[in-house]
Design an enzyme around this catalytic site. Structure first.
Site, PDB file in Angstrom:
ATOM      1  N   GLU A  48      60.082  22.310  63.467  1.00  0.00           N
ATOM      2  CA  GLU A  48      60.744  23.418  62.471  1.00  0.00           C
ATOM      3  C   GLU A  48      62.098  23.876  63.066  1.00  0.00           C
ATOM      4  OE1 GLU A  48      56.755  26.222  61.576  1.00  0.00           O
ATOM      5  OE2 GLU A  48      57.287  25.625  63.849  1.00  0.00           O
TER       6      GLU A  48
ATOM      7  N   GLU B 175      49.616  22.233  64.718  1.00  0.00           N
ATOM      8  CA  GLU B 175      49.135  23.548  64.651  1.00  0.00           C
ATOM      9  C   GLU B 175      47.704  23.727  64.378  1.00  0.00           C
ATOM     10  OE1 GLU B 175      53.455  24.262  65.116  1.00  0.00           O
ATOM     11  OE2 GLU B 175      52.140  23.032  63.593  1.00  0.00           O
TER      12      GLU B 175
END
Length: 251
Positions: free
Chosen positions: A103, A123
């Site tokens: 990210e 995740e």
């Protein structure tokens, strides 16, 4: 210090240096990134920044034990995730860019990667959702179905495939990501810095509404995860190095 900088003419190289933690972001590291990028943005003599990690790893995301620290006023999470760029930031990726590390790369304007680098969003395998920009940005950085696959499965994306689908601008030989990023930065520096800044602003303005919607959707996903048992189970399983035992999905 876990963040260092060095200047190459009009280019600032910012290095995340926590190799013993795979360059995972804790509070001091986020503050270091923020301070370095604030200095870059505020110095009229600096035109481009290169953000990198160490020779073995770019960044493994949040330090799960220490936590990522508080969002910074100008940079948001990690000191960069919600930063408004007035000048270009180039990610130079060696090794792994996982979770928040991926990210961070998405939060940069351009990406150079070593041929041996790889990207991933693990995740969901931890009972979590990507909450540092991927739910808002993966679909604009990657083809839709590639973004879906990475977000849903936690699969890795190697650098060559990332280059093929357009996320990575330039591939480098192993160990040469910063060198190639500096070459790209120098190409940018040939252009008018005012024109480059105006172009960045115009591009970002067109994505502003989508960004706002993406962050609101991310928050709703986080709330749903927080109210269920899988977040606790995923983190416990990760810490105990065992397969998680998931619950049936809740609506």
């Amino acid at each position: 210090m876990t963040v260092s900088t060095d200047r190459h003419g009009r280019v600032l190289v910012v290095r995340i240096e926590r190799p013993e933690k795979r360059n995972a972001i804790d509070g001091p590291t986020a503050e270091g990134i923020d301070a370095a990028l604030n200095g870059f943005q505020d110095d009229p003599g600096l035109w481009v920044a290169v953000l990198t990690g160490t020779s073995e790893v770019f960044c493994a995301g949040t330090d799960i034990v220490a936590g990522p620290g508080e969002p910074t006023p100008r940079g948001g999470p990690y000191g960069i995730i919600r930063r408004r760029h007035t000048k270009p930031v180039v990610a130079a990726v060696e090794g792994l860019a996982l979770g928040g590390g991926f990210e961070i790369a998405m939060a940069c304007d351009l990406v150079v990667a070593s041929a041996t680098a790889s990207f991933g969003l693990p995740e969901t395998r931890r009972g979590l959702v990507a909450n540092s920009g991927a739910l808002a940005r993966a679909m604009r950085c990657l083809p839709l179905n590639v973004a879906r696959e990475l977000l849903l499965t936690g699969a890795r994306l190697d650098a060559r495939r990332a280059h093929e689908v357009g996320f990575v601008n330039r591939l480098a030989e192993p160990g040469a990501a910063v060198e190639v990023a500096l070459e790209l930065a120098e190409e940018i520096c040939v252009a008018s810095p005012t024109a480059v800044s105006a172009t960045l602003a115009a591009l970002e303005e067109q994505w502003a509404d989508a960004e706002d919607q993406g962050w609101a959707a991310t928050r709703r996903a986080e709330v749903r995860i927080a109210e269920g048992p899988d977040k606790r189970e995923g983190l416990a399983a990760f810490a105990e190095k065992r397969p998680p035992v998931w619950s049936d999905p809740t609506p």
